[in-house]
Design a protein around this motif. Sequence first.
Motif, PDB file in Angstrom:
ATOM      1  N   ASP A   1       0.812  -1.222   0.000  1.00 39.17           N
ATOM      2  CA  ASP A   1       0.000   0.000   0.000  1.00 39.17           C
ATOM      3  C   ASP A   1       0.846   1.274   0.000  1.00 39.17           C
ATOM      4  O   ASP A   1       0.308   2.378  -0.011  1.00 39.17           O
ATOM      5  CB  ASP A   1      -0.980   0.003   1.171  1.00 39.17           C
ATOM      6  CG  ASP A   1      -0.300   0.009   2.531  1.00 39.17           C
ATOM      7  OD1 ASP A   1       0.941   0.154   2.614  1.00 39.17           O
ATOM      8  OD2 ASP A   1      -1.023  -0.126   3.536  1.00 39.17           O
ATOM      9  N   GLY A   2       2.151   1.123   0.022  1.00 35.59           N
ATOM     10  CA  GLY A   2       3.043   2.276  -0.025  1.00 35.59           C
ATOM     11  C   GLY A   2       3.418   2.825   1.336  1.00 35.59           C
ATOM     12  O   GLY A   2       4.278   3.695   1.433  1.00 35.59           O
ATOM     13  N   LYS A   3       2.799   2.318   2.376  1.00 34.92           N
ATOM     14  CA  LYS A   3       3.139   2.773   3.724  1.00 34.92           C
ATOM     15  C   LYS A   3       4.361   2.002   4.220  1.00 34.92           C
ATOM     16  O   LYS A   3       4.502   0.817   3.946  1.00 34.92           O
ATOM     17  CB  LYS A   3       1.974   2.545   4.687  1.00 34.92           C
ATOM     18  CG  LYS A   3       0.747   3.338   4.326  1.00 34.92           C
ATOM     19  CD  LYS A   3      -0.411   2.964   5.229  1.00 34.92           C
ATOM     20  CE  LYS A   3      -1.667   3.674   4.768  1.00 34.92           C
ATOM     21  NZ  LYS A   3      -2.854   3.115   5.420  1.00 34.92           N
ATOM     22  N   LEU A   4       5.239   2.686   4.935  1.00 35.30           N
ATOM     23  CA  LEU A   4       6.398   2.034   5.535  1.00 35.30           C
ATOM     24  C   LEU A   4       6.144   1.903   7.024  1.00 35.30           C
ATOM     25  O   LEU A   4       5.964   2.897   7.717  1.00 35.30           O
ATOM     26  CB  LEU A   4       7.672   2.848   5.282  1.00 35.30           C
ATOM     27  CG  LEU A   4       8.062   3.009   3.823  1.00 35.30           C
ATOM     28  CD1 LEU A   4       9.290   3.895   3.696  1.00 35.30           C
ATOM     29  CD2 LEU A   4       8.325   1.654   3.192  1.00 35.30           C
ATOM     30  N   TYR A   5       6.120   0.680   7.498  1.00 36.58           N
ATOM     31  CA  TYR A   5       5.889   0.410   8.904  1.00 36.58           C
ATOM     32  C   TYR A   5       7.237   0.144   9.569  1.00 36.58           C
ATOM     33  O   TYR A   5       7.967  -0.746   9.135  1.00 36.58           O
ATOM     34  CB  TYR A   5       4.982  -0.813   9.072  1.00 36.58           C
ATOM     35  CG  TYR A   5       3.624  -0.645   8.427  1.00 36.58           C
ATOM     36  CD1 TYR A   5       2.572  -0.087   9.133  1.00 36.58           C
ATOM     37  CD2 TYR A   5       3.402  -1.046   7.108  1.00 36.58           C
ATOM     38  CE1 TYR A   5       1.324   0.080   8.544  1.00 36.58           C
ATOM     39  CE2 TYR A   5       2.164  -0.895   6.516  1.00 36.58           C
ATOM     40  CZ  TYR A   5       1.125  -0.334   7.235  1.00 36.58           C
ATOM     41  OH  TYR A   5      -0.097  -0.180   6.646  1.00 36.58           O
ATOM     42  N   LEU A   6       7.558   0.913  10.584  1.00 37.46           N
ATOM     43  CA  LEU A   6       8.808   0.738  11.321  1.00 37.46           C
ATOM     44  C   LEU A   6       8.479   0.426  12.773  1.00 37.46           C
ATOM     45  O   LEU A   6       7.674   1.123  13.397  1.00 37.46           O
ATOM     46  CB  LEU A   6       9.665   2.004  11.250  1.00 37.46           C
ATOM     47  CG  LEU A   6      10.087   2.449   9.850  1.00 37.46           C
ATOM     48  CD1 LEU A   6      10.763   3.810   9.897  1.00 37.46           C
ATOM     49  CD2 LEU A   6      11.006   1.415   9.237  1.00 37.46           C
TER      50      LEU A   6
ATOM     51  N   LYS B   1       6.316  -4.727   5.856  1.00 32.61           N
ATOM     52  CA  LYS B   1       5.459  -4.426   4.717  1.00 32.61           C
ATOM     53  C   LYS B   1       4.318  -5.429   4.713  1.00 32.61           C
ATOM     54  O   LYS B   1       4.491  -6.578   5.107  1.00 32.61           O
ATOM     55  CB  LYS B   1       6.236  -4.561   3.402  1.00 32.61           C
ATOM     56  CG  LYS B   1       7.395  -3.590   3.252  1.00 32.61           C
ATOM     57  CD  LYS B   1       8.129  -3.834   1.939  1.00 32.61           C
ATOM     58  CE  LYS B   1       9.391  -3.031   1.816  1.00 32.61           C
ATOM     59  NZ  LYS B   1       9.203  -1.606   1.705  1.00 32.61           N
ATOM     60  N   ALA B   2       3.176  -4.992   4.213  1.00 34.26           N
ATOM     61  CA  ALA B   2       2.030  -5.891   4.071  1.00 34.26           C
ATOM     62  C   ALA B   2       1.805  -6.158   2.588  1.00 34.26           C
ATOM     63  O   ALA B   2       1.687  -5.227   1.800  1.00 34.26           O
ATOM     64  CB  ALA B   2       0.790  -5.250   4.699  1.00 34.26           C
ATOM     65  N   PHE B   3       1.803  -7.434   2.228  1.00 33.33           N
ATOM     66  CA  PHE B   3       1.566  -7.852   0.848  1.00 33.33           C
ATOM     67  C   PHE B   3       0.185  -8.487   0.753  1.00 33.33           C
ATOM     68  O   PHE B   3      -0.266  -9.140   1.681  1.00 33.33           O
ATOM     69  CB  PHE B   3       2.622  -8.873   0.408  1.00 33.33           C
ATOM     70  CG  PHE B   3       4.007  -8.306   0.341  1.00 33.33           C
ATOM     71  CD1 PHE B   3       4.469  -7.684  -0.819  1.00 33.33           C
ATOM     72  CD2 PHE B   3       4.867  -8.397   1.423  1.00 33.33           C
ATOM     73  CE1 PHE B   3       5.745  -7.163  -0.896  1.00 33.33           C
ATOM     74  CE2 PHE B   3       6.150  -7.879   1.363  1.00 33.33           C
ATOM     75  CZ  PHE B   3       6.586  -7.259   0.209  1.00 33.33           C
TER      76      PHE B   3
ATOM     77  N   GLY C   1      -2.653  -0.013  -5.111  1.00 30.73           N
ATOM     78  CA  GLY C   1      -1.436  -0.760  -4.828  1.00 30.73           C
ATOM     79  C   GLY C   1      -1.567  -1.473  -3.497  1.00 30.73           C
ATOM     80  O   GLY C   1      -2.044  -0.897  -2.522  1.00 30.73           O
ATOM     81  N   GLY C   2      -1.145  -2.735  -3.473  1.00 24.95           N
ATOM     82  CA  GLY C   2      -1.242  -3.525  -2.243  1.00 24.95           C
ATOM     83  C   GLY C   2      -2.633  -4.017  -1.950  1.00 24.95           C
ATOM     84  O   GLY C   2      -2.876  -4.659  -0.930  1.00 24.95           O
ATOM     85  N   GLU C   3      -3.574  -3.724  -2.845  1.00 27.55           N
ATOM     86  CA  GLU C   3      -4.966  -4.143  -2.642  1.00 27.55           C
ATOM     87  C   GLU C   3      -5.529  -4.843  -3.882  1.00 27.55           C
ATOM     88  O   GLU C   3      -6.693  -4.698  -4.207  1.00 27.55           O
ATOM     89  CB  GLU C   3      -5.831  -2.938  -2.265  1.00 27.55           C
ATOM     90  CG  GLU C   3      -5.425  -2.334  -0.936  1.00 27.55           C
ATOM     91  CD  GLU C   3      -6.293  -1.157  -0.535  1.00 27.55           C
ATOM     92  OE1 GLU C   3      -7.365  -0.942  -1.136  1.00 27.55           O
ATOM     93  OE2 GLU C   3      -5.884  -0.448   0.388  1.00 27.55           O
ATOM     94  N   GLY C   4      -4.661  -5.565  -4.587  1.00 29.77           N
ATOM     95  CA  GLY C   4      -5.109  -6.332  -5.736  1.00 29.77           C
ATOM     96  C   GLY C   4      -4.774  -5.727  -7.083  1.00 29.77           C
ATOM     97  O   GLY C   4      -5.169  -6.272  -8.118  1.00 29.77           O
ATOM     98  N   ALA C   5      -4.040  -4.618  -7.113  1.00 34.86           N
ATOM     99  CA  ALA C   5      -3.678  -3.991  -8.397  1.00 34.86           C
ATOM    100  C   ALA C   5      -2.813  -4.918  -9.244  1.00 34.86           C
ATOM    101  O   ALA C   5      -3.026  -5.035 -10.451  1.00 34.86           O
ATOM    102  CB  ALA C   5      -2.962  -2.662  -8.158  1.00 34.86           C
ATOM    103  N   ALA C   6      -1.845  -5.573  -8.626  1.00 37.41           N
ATOM    104  CA  ALA C   6      -0.968  -6.474  -9.380  1.00 37.41           C
ATOM    105  C   ALA C   6      -1.760  -7.670  -9.910  1.00 37.41           C
ATOM    106  O   ALA C   6      -1.546  -8.112 -11.036  1.00 37.41           O
ATOM    107  CB  ALA C   6       0.204  -6.941  -8.521  1.00 37.41           C
ATOM    108  N   ARG C   7      -2.697  -8.175  -9.134  1.00 38.66           N
ATOM    109  CA  ARG C   7      -3.547  -9.286  -9.578  1.00 38.66           C
ATOM    110  C   ARG C   7      -4.363  -8.865 -10.798  1.00 38.66           C
ATOM    111  O   ARG C   7      -4.502  -9.613 -11.769  1.00 38.66           O
ATOM    112  CB  ARG C   7      -4.460  -9.740  -8.448  1.00 38.66           C
ATOM    113  CG  ARG C   7      -5.514 -10.777  -8.806  1.00 38.66           C
ATOM    114  CD  ARG C   7      -4.861 -12.110  -9.208  1.00 38.66           C
ATOM    115  NE  ARG C   7      -5.839 -13.166  -9.259  1.00 38.66           N
ATOM    116  CZ  ARG C   7      -6.120 -13.966  -8.226  1.00 38.66           C
ATOM    117  NH1 ARG C   7      -5.522 -13.832  -7.064  1.00 38.66           N
ATOM    118  NH2 ARG C   7      -7.021 -14.907  -8.370  1.00 38.66           N
ATOM    119  N   GLU C   8      -4.913  -7.649 -10.732  1.00 32.53           N
ATOM    120  CA  GLU C   8      -5.692  -7.115 -11.845  1.00 32.53           C
ATOM    121  C   GLU C   8      -4.856  -7.091 -13.128  1.00 32.53           C
ATOM    122  O   GLU C   8      -5.319  -7.495 -14.198  1.00 32.53           O
ATOM    123  CB  GLU C   8      -6.158  -5.707 -11.469  1.00 32.53           C
ATOM    124  CG  GLU C   8      -7.214  -5.121 -12.333  1.00 32.53           C
ATOM    125  CD  GLU C   8      -7.662  -3.748 -11.853  1.00 32.53           C
ATOM    126  OE1 GLU C   8      -8.213  -3.018 -12.690  1.00 32.53           O
ATOM    127  OE2 GLU C   8      -7.448  -3.384 -10.672  1.00 32.53           O
TER     128      GLU C   8
END
Length: 178
Positions: A28-33, A41-43, A150-157
């Motif tokens: 989703d573009g967020k960086l979790y530290l 990262k969440a995929f 992004g991170g919510e099924g865009a690559a699958r689409e």
Amino acid sequence: MTDLSPELRSRAQAIRLMAFDVDGVLTDGKLYLNDAGEEMKAFNTLDGHGLKMLQASGVAVAIITGRRSRTVELRATNLGIPHVFQGVEDKRSCFLALLAELQLSPAQAGFMGDDVVDLPPMRSSGLAVSVPAAPAVVQQHAHWVTQRAGGEGAARELCELIMAAQGTLDAQLARYLD
């Protein structure tokens, strides 16, 4: 996926390699530290299965990202993605070097990105794809913008679009419908 324009269908039919940025595309573009400074990262699992089906249909998959993350290595290994390039400052050169290694023309390769740093490889590819949250200038240079984020099924689409254009989607789905 039957509503593809003739140009988009033609571009997708030619794809033999699809390269992806990570942050904002596969995540989703967020960086979790965390407190220790470790990055998380969440995929999306839908994206992951789409990438696996795309590879099973004969299209090579690559990751080209400007950041370095152990998480990306682990995810790529899990999905069987052999071409992983991290910490890349010049994504276009990396993309073109991979094309040379695989003996592919730019028309046979696509790049999916979400920010201005992704424009050089997008503009050097036969199929440039972006996501709805990308800046306007990135969307203007994309041949197609996904509906999903992004991170919510865009690559699958995108994976399904390529497989539909190449006539391999039904075969990939048949394994689950028979």
